[in-house]
Design an enzyme around this catalytic site. Structure first.
Site, PDB file in Angstrom:
ATOM      1  N   ASP A 164      22.239  58.096  57.052  1.00 13.67           N
ATOM      2  CA  ASP A 164      22.411  56.867  57.832  1.00 13.67           C
ATOM      3  C   ASP A 164      22.329  57.272  59.300  1.00 13.67           C
ATOM      4  OD1 ASP A 164      23.276  54.671  59.250  1.00 13.67           O
ATOM      5  OD2 ASP A 164      25.202  54.462  58.221  1.00 13.67           O
ATOM      6  N   LYS A 224      19.086  54.990  69.179  1.00  7.87           N
ATOM      7  CA  LYS A 224      18.428  54.121  68.204  1.00  7.87           C
ATOM      8  C   LYS A 224      17.866  52.857  68.858  1.00  7.87           C
ATOM      9  CE  LYS A 224      19.490  52.222  63.608  1.00  7.87           C
ATOM     10  NZ  LYS A 224      20.520  52.270  62.559  1.00  7.87           N
ATOM     11  N   GLU A 283      18.902  49.303  55.592  1.00  6.90           N
ATOM     12  CA  GLU A 283      20.348  49.534  55.529  1.00  6.90           C
ATOM     13  C   GLU A 283      21.061  48.571  54.577  1.00  6.90           C
ATOM     14  OE1 GLU A 283      21.463  49.503  59.661  1.00  6.90           O
ATOM     15  OE2 GLU A 283      20.335  51.346  60.034  1.00  6.90           O
ATOM     16  N   ASP A 324      27.447  43.480  58.406  1.00 10.41           N
ATOM     17  CA  ASP A 324      27.561  44.827  58.992  1.00 10.41           C
ATOM     18  C   ASP A 324      28.002  44.735  60.452  1.00 10.41           C
ATOM     19  OD1 ASP A 324      27.179  47.348  60.092  1.00 10.41           O
ATOM     20  OD2 ASP A 324      25.188  47.656  59.238  1.00 10.41           O
TER      21      ASP A 324
END
Ligand code: ADP
Ligand code: MG
Length: 620
Positions: free
Chosen positions: A25, A85, A181, A207
């Site tokens: 991850d 990211k 994800e 999330d």
């Protein structure tokens, strides 16, 4: 089991050979790695027993990672890259958020961070983080790593996925698959293994991480997870909850202004208190010389505004997916911030069910990735493989700036689609293939992914050439496009590797606009098609006049000119009806002209042919 089974390259054929695969991850604030051990997915610790690697790299005298790099965020922010990211697969023009870095490079290229150790691209920095996790796995497992699954947000586009894959390759990882994800979280809970596979199931993945919020609605149908809708906020996460606590503390203590150092101190205390509240009923906040007590109810009130924002996004994605609460089989909690009771309670209240949270929410994505990696490497011979889908539609530009969709959104991948196109003009020897991504009908409203030219088409009349365009999306969602003129066999192709990609806001905008503008787009498409048709008519007439104008008398020529000019004027407007009418009028004359030409070519006899047509038609 009724799931689709696909063989992957590198999949082991020897039944008893156990191969090692890991799931990673690669998160905005934290990254981690997991693997299967004795049939169980386990997260791997570093030598200090830590699971979460803060996604921070400091490029100073030496390269420092994670927890050890944290102090440099304040001491040397320019050389300490956090949240890399957010920069993956983006151009400078895409990067609209605030950051403390000096970026180098062309406007529409992926930028590089200027550091003491030289220029570092987001791909290199992510590779450095991935390398850390790979090394951790290697020393923990004591065996070579055969392959890895890396997770990416569901809304990541081609460029962002490509950048992630490049980073993994740079880190020396054999990438088995990039996995969404939310899909990984669903796999961790075995939601792809449900026994009653005859009916479709819908899942919500909520999330809430450190700095971002993502919610996805997945449908599991015939072995495939389909993303029905996604939504979120790129600047809403645990950090915002900490800020809300600090704001509250300042009010309680009647403090007006805090120095930067004081503020940083308050933020650390707030975060600690927030995390402790997931265990304790109330906690003491130590703030300089003050102490405040914070209980769960107060905390819940303080962060209500942030929770409301996440719930309103949930409402929107439910609307986008056209689902009601009763259609949702499970809600899965992901991200460290969902450990707070206030958060999980708000989710439970809105969805009217107890969400799944038995797996650590900050580990669940890596766990799902490890399970998938184990399947892909071939350790589970019986195991079925789940498939993923394309996040946005892929197509190419046709005449009039229209998009011809070859692969629509949510198509299970890998997939290949082929379609035939032709030339527009006589003798056209090259064709521009412009590949776009998005849900709208006009090219200008979609994202350009790349262009290439098919050269060497042999001279033919318009519409004669047969150009076969193939779109191929591999299991990671990466696209290759090729074009071939079949009568001559000339070929050209590209792998779509754009230097920049869509921001997630852009992504959501494109998706939403696709829904919102569907009707308007239909109109626009109709208009464009009508205009293209009209242009074609004018072109043909021009060619004919060039050759045979002498066959017409002055009056006939005049009528033709008038009709032509009238159409040309109408083409400047957006009035479909008027354009269509003008085309029809012109056709009356041009058809008659065509008949005249035909006759003349047959026997040069002009008189007596279809002259009625000229007198029948009226000009405006
Ligand atoms: P990301 O996926 O964005 O990298 P994570 O899922 O690791 O982020 O979430 C990090 C956030 O989770 C931080 O804001 C952190 O404060 C919060 N968090 C971690 N543990 C807890 C806890 N026990 N209670 C509440 N929040 C927590
Ligand atoms: Mg995350």
């Amino acid at each position: 089991m009724a799931l689709l089974q696909i063989a992957e390259p590198g999949q082991s054929s020897a039944p008893h050979e156990h191969r090692i695969a890991i799931g990673i991850d690669l998160g905005t604030t934290h990254s981690l790695v997991a693997t299967m051990r004795s049939g169980q997915a386990k997260v791997l610790q570093d030598e200090q027993g830590r699971v979460l690697l803060p996604s921070i790299v400091h490029y100073g005298h030496e390269v420092v990672f994670g927890e050890e790099a944290k102090p440099f965020l304040t001491q040397d922010p320019k050389n300490t890259i956090a949240s890399v990211k957010r920069f993956m697969g983006r151009s400078q023009t895409d990067i609209k958020f605030q950051h403390p870095y000096e970026l180098m490079g062309e406007e529409n290229q992926m930028p590089a961070f200027q550091t003491t150790l030289g220029a570092k691209t987001p791909v290199e920095i992510s590779a450095d983080l991935l390398k850390q996790l790979k090394d951790r796995a290697q020393s923990s497992i004591q065996q070579p790593i055969n392959g890895a699954v890396i997770t990416v947000p569901a809304y990541f586009d081609e460029a962002q996925r490509q950048a992630t894959r490049d980073a993994a390759q740079l880190a020396g990882l054999n990438v088995l698959r990039l996995l969404n994800e939310p899909t990984a979280a669903a796999v961790a809970y075995g939601l792809d293994q449900e026994s009653s596979l005859t009916t479709d199931r819908n899942y919500v993945i909520y999330d809430l991480g450190g700095g971002t919020f993502d919610v996805s609605i997945l449908r599991f149908s015939k072995g495939v997870f389909e993303v029905l809708a996604t939504g979120g906020h790129t600047a809403l996460g645990g950090d915002d909850l900490d800020r809300l606590i600090v704001k509250w503390a300042k009010q309680q203590l009647h403090l007006e202004q805090l120095t930067d150092v004081e503020y940083a101190h308050f933020m650390i205390a707030a975060r600690r208190a927030k995390e402790q509240l997931s265990e304790a009923e109330n906690v003491d906040l130590q703030l300089l010389e003050h102490t405040l007590t914070l209980d769960r109810a107060t905390f819940s009130n303080i962060i209500q505004v942030a929770l409301d924002r996440t719930i309103s996004v949930c409402k929107r994605v439910m609307r986008d997916a056209k689902l009601s609460l009763a259609d949702i089989h499970n809600v899965v909690l992901v991200g460290g911030s969902t450990r707070s009771f206030a958060v999980s309670n708000a989710v439970a209240a809105f969805f009217e069910q107890t969400p799944l949270c038995s797996i650590n929410p900050d580990e669940v994505v890596a766990i799902g990735a490890a399970i998938t990696a184990d399947q892909l490497i071939g350790n589970r011979q019986d195991g079925a493989l789940l498939l993923d889908v394309t996040p946005l539609s892929l197509g190419l530009e046709t005449m009039g700036g229209l998009v011809e969709r070859l692969i629509s959104r949510n198509t299970a991948i890998p997939v290949a689609r082929r379609q035939e196109f032709t030339t527009y003009q006589d003798g056209q020897s090259a064709m521009l293939i412009h590949v776009v991504q998005g849900e709208r009908d006009l090219v200008e409203h979609c994202r350009s992914l790349g262009r290439f030219v098919l050269h060497g088409i042999p001279p033919m009349t318009a519409g004669q050439a047969r150009i076969e365009v193939t779109f191929q999306v591999d299991a990671d969602g990466l696209l290759a496009v090729s074009a071939k003129e079949t009568t001559s066999g000339v070929e050209a192709s590209i792998d779509i590797k754009p230097s920049y990609g869509l921001s997630d806001q852009d992504m959501q905008r494109l998706l939403l606009e696709g829904f919102e503008y569907a009707e308007q787009d239909k109109q626009l498409r109709h208009l464009q098609e009508t205009k293209v048709e009209a242009q074609r008519e004018l072109e043909a007439l021009q060619q004919a006049l060039k050759a045979d104008a002498a066959l017409l008398n002055q009056a006939q020529l005049q009528s033709l000119e008038t009709a032509k000019n009238h159409l040309q004027n109408q083409l400047q407007t957006q009035d479909i009806k008027a354009i269509e009418h003008a085309v029809e009028q012109l056709k009356v004359y041009s058809d008659a002209f065509a008949a005249v030409r035909m006759n003349s070519h047959i026997d040069h006899a002009l008189k007596g042919t279809k002259l009625d047509d000229w007198s029948n038609s009226t000009s405006e």
